[in-house]
Scaffold this active site. Structure first.
Site, PDB file in Angstrom:
ATOM      1  N   GLY A   1     103.913 -51.278  22.763  1.00 40.87           N
ATOM      2  CA  GLY A   1     102.786 -50.968  23.029  1.00 40.87           C
ATOM      3  C   GLY A   1     102.119 -52.283  23.599  1.00 40.87           C
TER       4      GLY A   1
ATOM      5  N   ASN B   1     101.196 -62.237  21.232  1.00 37.45           N
ATOM      6  CA  ASN B   1     101.364 -63.758  21.449  1.00 37.45           C
ATOM      7  C   ASN B   1     100.190 -64.545  21.444  1.00 37.45           C
ATOM      8  OD1 ASN B   1     104.237 -62.794  22.408  1.00 37.45           O
ATOM      9  ND2 ASN B   1     102.729 -62.055  24.081  1.00 37.45           N
TER      10      ASN B   1
ATOM     11  N   GLU C   1      96.016 -56.175  18.386  1.00 36.25           N
ATOM     12  CA  GLU C   1      96.711 -57.514  18.740  1.00 36.25           C
ATOM     13  C   GLU C   1      95.654 -58.434  18.632  1.00 36.25           C
ATOM     14  OE1 GLU C   1      99.485 -56.864  19.204  1.00 36.25           O
ATOM     15  OE2 GLU C   1      99.652 -54.765  19.628  1.00 36.25           O
TER      16      GLU C   1
END
Length: 908
Positions: A300, A304, A337
């Site tokens: 998904g 990083n 994220e």
């Protein structure tokens, strides 16, 4: 990282031949040889820190059309105390061009060896040294989408879990944390945008129309968080001012045709940054934050450091292309994220067995964020539905594992609903046991202790315990034991003493490798209601730590109705006998919104399972008459209840799905269960037709009303579409066709298509044709995927033939994971009638797809292979056929270790 399959609850090992470059006498040769790697199982108990540690990395990428050269300088220091051991560097499908240590060339055989798994320095010094290598890789041929690969003309990376070894030789493990300095060189016209982790420190032009950009990430990170991008992308920019007054540049990039669909992701990012500061005191640390959205991506999204790479399915959103659920998914994944910047990046995992340390914690954080942004009650129901339909099923099957696995063959196979979603439930239990303030104290201590470190689940548990002065030793069993506990409850009321005694006991069934289970530490949030619906006891946390305990409530003036496991306070099943009347009472009166929904689901589950037991699946009309009035009355009361949130009504009026219900059948009989579901839907539609029609009409959007994502508007659309789905069961095509023609957003459009897709005729043909042609003209790949998925999920007699025709359609791309999942995985996971067809054709089709996909993309193939892992739960011919297809997959020549592991565990 968020696995896309987790978002949709959709559906991942044998020798693998690789072509390798080898060195001869210090010079580079390109001889290739077929090397067979036997699957190797790794164990948590064997963890050891290597004798050499890479502390700083310098990388230079020279990107060309035929290959990419990767120059790496690894600055290595010995561990303390120093010990003389070979240094193992992971590497896959790399052509080594040169290697030197502190400026001196190395010689194969005497200084190092090469293998299919990497490069080994035979006698590295006990003092610091610099190892320099140059390797050639071919991103254009990388169909695994792991490492550096080319997607739609752009170069992107995906390194979690073990993709960095496909870029250069390295200690590709999460406990090797280093600073990175990166330079990217590429053709300026073809790839004007160059990005990597950290802050940009330089850029400029080079001869021959090329250019470069340089980046420095000052924060130490493991290799799985490395990223770089080179492409022709457009974007939008904004800024965010942190709590301490720093300005952060925000940029989101994608293909030019997607620019008008990036605004919601940007707003979600800013909301997440603000929420994390306010809720946990965590502030962003770099000067820039990039998100890049690409069409070809296995997962998904990926966290990083400072450069998130996303699947477009988790970024793009505008009213005409994205449903309300899509908007919520984008909001949640962008937040997920971003939250990883601390819970995963600044503090990361010591080893991959600890994956839930970052993923379970971050899923909990994104769930908490989403509930604050939308509706706490609705979000809790959505999370529980995933647990019950997908995670409980995994716990009951051959792939059952603790949230911290003890072993693996292919790490990619453990990006599971257990590690992520059950892991999040374990984090939620800490908060339930310690309270909001105690949990925040634990989080503060965790980050203060471990910033910049690679740590374990035990370190997190210790921070929670130390910050609150609590003994959480027993709580570790949630990390050690697999399976779903069942909490059995029995109550007794003493009218004379005014005491209600609630006895709770717990049992957990055996799982692979764990025949006997010790008692868990289970928080059971409980309330007591009077028979008139008033509250006798507010929500109270009962801590069940033994096999059986009795809890007493004093001052109870009348026989109570117990409201157990409020808010789904633990990932357990409940065994508490209730009458239909009591369930209906709770559905109408419980003060806890989750338990109101749960009562309606339990009543429906009981009805459906009783109908399915021994029924004649061919007699749907007769079966419809068996639907009891108690269920109809409960649904009517919910639909007509004044003041109840429309989203809660919508979920309460939706029957449990096949996956959830099948867990309560032994053996699973698909034909009878599907017949019961079909008959019950028709009975509800027929007996509540006037109420459903009136509600549908009353929920119509006001003329000229602007699209909004306010909870009231989302709830209105959600309930209206549930009403439409029932009305369509009686052949009411006019409403669905009218809704499609007048739709002002994708939520309305796709609901109308779903309502018509199982009814052959002119209306169905019109909506499918119009929907596709509109998406094709606008180049909306994700909308086309919706069109593919809604047909692949349709319960029609020719479902498999439909799926095969979709795979031959001009829009189908077998190398694109999103497109592939929209058709093949949807058929396997969301079309039980087609997949479980009695002649076994569905099973054979999926096994053929697993074997074929495995040659290109083992991660996608392995996830699809999970469709078979409940084969033992079926009877007779179905069990034999599913087992046979698993055997065929396992014995397929050249099978990847990813798919081999799933097939082997399923058959064990």
């Amino acid at each position: 990282m968020l696995a896309l399959s987790l978002l949709s609850s959709a559906l991942r090992l044998a020798p693998h031949a690789r072509s390798l470059a080898s060195l001869r006498g210090g010079s580079v040769g390109m001889a290739s040889s077929a090397v067979v790697d036997a699957p190797v199982e790794r164990f948590r108990k064997d963890y050891a820190l290597p004798a050499q540690l890479v502390g700083a990395v310098e990388l230079k990428f020279e990107i060309f059309e035929t290959e990419t050269l990767v120059h790496a300088a690894l600055h290595v220091e010995p561990a303390s105390p120093p010990r003389r051991e070979p240094m193992v560097l992971d590497g896959e499908e790399l052509a080594l061009r040169s290697i030197e240590m502190d400026g001196a060339p190395l010689v194969e055989g005497s200084d190092f060896t090469l293998s299919a798994a990497g490069l080994t320095l035979l006698s590295p010094p006990l003092t610091p040294f610099t190892l320099r290598t140059v390797v050639a890789i071919k991103p254009q041929e990388n169909t695994q989408l792991s490492g550096l690969y080319k997607s739609s003309g752009n170069f992107v990376t995906q390194c979690e879990a073990e993709g960095f070894r496909r870029i250069t030789y390295f200690q590709d493990r999460p406990d090797i944390m280093a600073t990175y300095k990166v330079r990217i060189e590429a053709d300026k016209q073809a790839y004007p945008l160059l990005l990597s982790n950290g802050n940009e420190v330089g850029k400029g032009d080079l001869p021959s129309g090329r250019h470069f950009a340089e980046f420095v990430d000052p924060f130490r990170k493991p290799s799985y968080l490395f990223a770089c991008v080179a492409g022709k992308l457009d974007g939008i920019e904004d800024k965010y001012t942190t709590a301490s007054g720093r300005d952060v540049r925000l940029a989101i990039w994608s293909e030019p045709e997607n620019i008008d669909q990036l605004g919601w992701a940007m707003q979600s990012l800013k909301d997440a940054m603000r929420w994390d500061e306010q809720t946990y005191g965590l502030e962003y640390d770099l000067d820039v934050y990039h998100i890049v959205a690409v069409n070809d991506f296995n997962m998904g999204a990926m966290e990083n450091k400072g450069l998130n790479v996303f699947n477009t399915a988790c970024v793009l959103a505008k009213p005409s292309t994205a449903t309300d659920d899509d908007y919520e998914r984008v909001q949640g994944v962008v937040a997920h994220e971003y939250f990883h910047n601390w819970s995963g990046n600044r503090v990361t995992c010591r080893d991959w067995f600890q994956l839930t340390l970052k993923e379970g914690l971050t899923v909990f954080r994104d769930q908490h964020f989403s509930s604050d942004m939308t509706s706490e009650a609705v979000k809790r129901i959505e999370d529980a539905r995933i647990m019950r339909s997908a995670q409980f099923a995994q716990d009951a099957g051959p792939m059952a594992h603790p949230i911290r696995p003890e072993s693996y063959i292919a790490m990619d196979n453990f990006y599971t609903v257990t590690v992520y979603n059950k892991g999040a439930e374990v984090i939620r239990m800490y908060r339930t046991l310690l309270g909001a303030q105690g949990f925040r104290k634990g989080m503060d201590l965790y980050f203060a202790r471990h910033d910049g470190q690679a740590v374990t689940c035990d370190d997190f548990r210790a921070a929670m315990a130390d910050a609150n002065g609590r003994d959480l030793t027993q709580f570790e069993r949630w990390y050690l034991q697999a399976g779903t506990p069942t909490v059995k409850a029995r109550g007794e009321y003493d009218a004379e003493g005014g005491v209600y005694s609630l006895t709770l006991s717990q049992t957990t069934p055996p799982t692979p490798g764990q025949p006997h289970k010790l008692p868990f530490h289970i928080p059971v949030v409980t309330g007591l209601l009077a028979r008139d619906g008033t509250t006798l006891v507010d929500s109270t946390v009962l801590e069940l730590t033994e096999e059986e305990q009795t809890f007493k409530f004093e001052g109870i003036t009348s026989p109570p109705v117990v409201s157990l496991l409020r808010g789904f306070s633990a990932p357990v099943k409940v065994d508490l006998p209730r009458s239909d009347e009591e369930l209906a009472f709770l559905a109408a009166n419980d003060a806890d919104p989750f338990n109101r929904w749960d009562a309606s689901q339990r009543l429906a589950t009981r009805v459906l399972l009783e109908m399915a037991a021994g029924c004649d699946a061919t007699q749907t009309d007769a079966l419809e008459k068996e639907v009891p009035s108690s269920l109809i009355d409960a649904f009517r009361a919910t639909l007509c209840a004044p003041g109840l949130d429309n989203s809660l009504k919508a979920y309460s009026l939706s029957l449990p799905d096949f996956g959830t219900l099948s867990q309560e059948m032994d053996p699973i009989e698909p034909d009878s269960l599907l017949a019961a579901l079909k008959a019950t839907r028709k009975a509800i539609a027929r007996q509540l037709h006037s109420e459903l029609a009136a509600a549908y009409d009353a929920l119509a959007p006001p003329a000229g009303a602007a699209f909004t994502l306010e909870p009231e508007a989302v709830g209105r659309r959600r309930l209206r579409n549930v009403c439409l789905s029932y009305l369509a069961k009686l052949g009411d095509e006019d409403r669905a066709l009218a809704q499609f023609r007048s739709a002002t957003c994708m939520t309305e459009s796709i609901a109308a298509v779903r309502a018509l897709v199982e009814s052959p005729g002119a209306a169905r043909d019109e909506v499918l044709s119009t929907f596709y042609e509109r998406a094709k003209a606008n180049k909306e790949a994700l909308v086309i995927n919706k069109w593919l998925a809604v047909q692949a999920a349709a319960d029609t007699p020719d479902a498999l033939e439909t799926v095969k025709s979709l795979m031959a359609h001009e829009s189908f791309d077998a190398n694109n994971p999103n497109t592939l999942r929209s058709v093949v995985n949807t058929f396997a996971g969301a079309n039980p009638a087609g997949f479980h067809k009695a002649d076994g054709s569905g099973y054979r089709f999926i096994s053929e797809q697993v074997i074929d996909i495995d040659k290109r993309n083992p991660q996608v193939a392995a996830r699809l292979c999970n469709a078979f892992n409940t084969w033992r739960r079926y009877s007779g011919a179905r069990q034999d056929m599913m087992k046979g297809e698993l055997m065929r997959i396992k014995e397929s020549p050249g099978l990847s270790k990813d798919t081999f592991e799933i097939a082997s565990r399923s058959l064990a």
